[in-house]
Design a protein around this motif. Sequence first.
Motif, PDB file in Angstrom:
ATOM      1  N   TYR A 129      39.438  23.110  78.998  1.00  0.00           N
ATOM      2  CA  TYR A 129      40.346  22.917  77.864  1.00  0.00           C
ATOM      3  C   TYR A 129      39.855  21.846  76.900  1.00  0.00           C
ATOM      4  O   TYR A 129      40.573  21.430  75.990  1.00  0.00           O
ATOM      5  CB  TYR A 129      41.777  22.634  78.325  1.00  0.00           C
ATOM      6  CG  TYR A 129      41.926  21.591  79.415  1.00  0.00           C
ATOM      7  CD1 TYR A 129      41.951  20.232  79.118  1.00  0.00           C
ATOM      8  CD2 TYR A 129      42.053  21.977  80.743  1.00  0.00           C
ATOM      9  CE1 TYR A 129      42.100  19.284  80.109  1.00  0.00           C
ATOM     10  CE2 TYR A 129      42.207  21.031  81.757  1.00  0.00           C
ATOM     11  CZ  TYR A 129      42.231  19.694  81.424  1.00  0.00           C
ATOM     12  OH  TYR A 129      42.381  18.748  82.416  1.00  0.00           O
ATOM     13  N   GLY A 130      38.604  21.386  77.081  1.00  0.00           N
ATOM     14  CA  GLY A 130      37.976  20.525  76.092  1.00  0.00           C
ATOM     15  C   GLY A 130      38.140  19.038  76.287  1.00  0.00           C
ATOM     16  O   GLY A 130      37.894  18.265  75.360  1.00  0.00           O
ATOM     17  N   PRO A 146      38.382  13.929  74.187  1.00  0.00           N
ATOM     18  CA  PRO A 146      37.864  15.259  73.865  1.00  0.00           C
ATOM     19  C   PRO A 146      36.348  15.332  74.076  1.00  0.00           C
ATOM     20  O   PRO A 146      35.629  14.359  73.842  1.00  0.00           O
ATOM     21  CB  PRO A 146      38.192  15.443  72.377  1.00  0.00           C
ATOM     22  CG  PRO A 146      39.248  14.429  72.085  1.00  0.00           C
ATOM     23  CD  PRO A 146      39.012  13.294  73.030  1.00  0.00           C
ATOM     24  N   ILE A 147      35.886  16.480  74.531  1.00  0.00           N
ATOM     25  CA  ILE A 147      34.460  16.730  74.675  1.00  0.00           C
ATOM     26  C   ILE A 147      33.939  17.110  73.295  1.00  0.00           C
ATOM     27  O   ILE A 147      34.493  17.959  72.610  1.00  0.00           O
ATOM     28  CB  ILE A 147      34.183  17.877  75.663  1.00  0.00           C
ATOM     29  CG1 ILE A 147      34.713  17.519  77.046  1.00  0.00           C
ATOM     30  CG2 ILE A 147      32.696  18.210  75.704  1.00  0.00           C
ATOM     31  CD1 ILE A 147      34.724  18.671  78.024  1.00  0.00           C
ATOM     32  N   GLU A 148      32.855  16.462  72.891  1.00  0.00           N
ATOM     33  CA  GLU A 148      32.305  16.757  71.567  1.00  0.00           C
ATOM     34  C   GLU A 148      31.226  17.801  71.647  1.00  0.00           C
ATOM     35  O   GLU A 148      30.507  17.933  72.575  1.00  0.00           O
ATOM     36  CB  GLU A 148      31.778  15.481  70.939  1.00  0.00           C
ATOM     37  CG  GLU A 148      32.894  14.497  70.679  1.00  0.00           C
ATOM     38  CD  GLU A 148      32.390  13.231  70.007  1.00  0.00           C
ATOM     39  OE1 GLU A 148      31.236  13.190  69.575  1.00  0.00           O
ATOM     40  OE2 GLU A 148      33.190  12.294  69.918  1.00  0.00           O
TER      41      GLU A 148
END
Length: 120
Positions: free
Chosen positions: A98-99, A118-120
């Motif tokens: 889900y990021g 958040p994952i970039e």
Amino acid sequence: MSLKSISPMLYTLRVKESVDFYINNLGFTCIGFDEDWGWATVSRDDIEIMLAIPNQHETFTVPKFTGSFYIRTSNVDAIWNELKEKAVIYYPIEDFQYGMREFAVFDNNAYVLQFGMPIE
């Protein structure tokens, strides 16, 4: 009109012990403590958490929050490296579909604190 912030109040029968845990293990600072009231506030950056003995009219035996406290951070890996040896791990750092990159620990009262970004 707008809402400005939220400061959870976590019930505990061990306010001083909880303050010490948040300071020594999680890097918080105590910004308010009243032993007579059985209440304290700890903070770190923009996060504030209140710790309190439950009011007399409340039945309380153990912490009973059924969720977790999700704390967003700008560098979850740095927080992970800081905390992983100082708290009981609920789940280790991981990237989720889900990021979000996140992990979770228990505080000394068994409340779950999640840290993520958040994952970039």
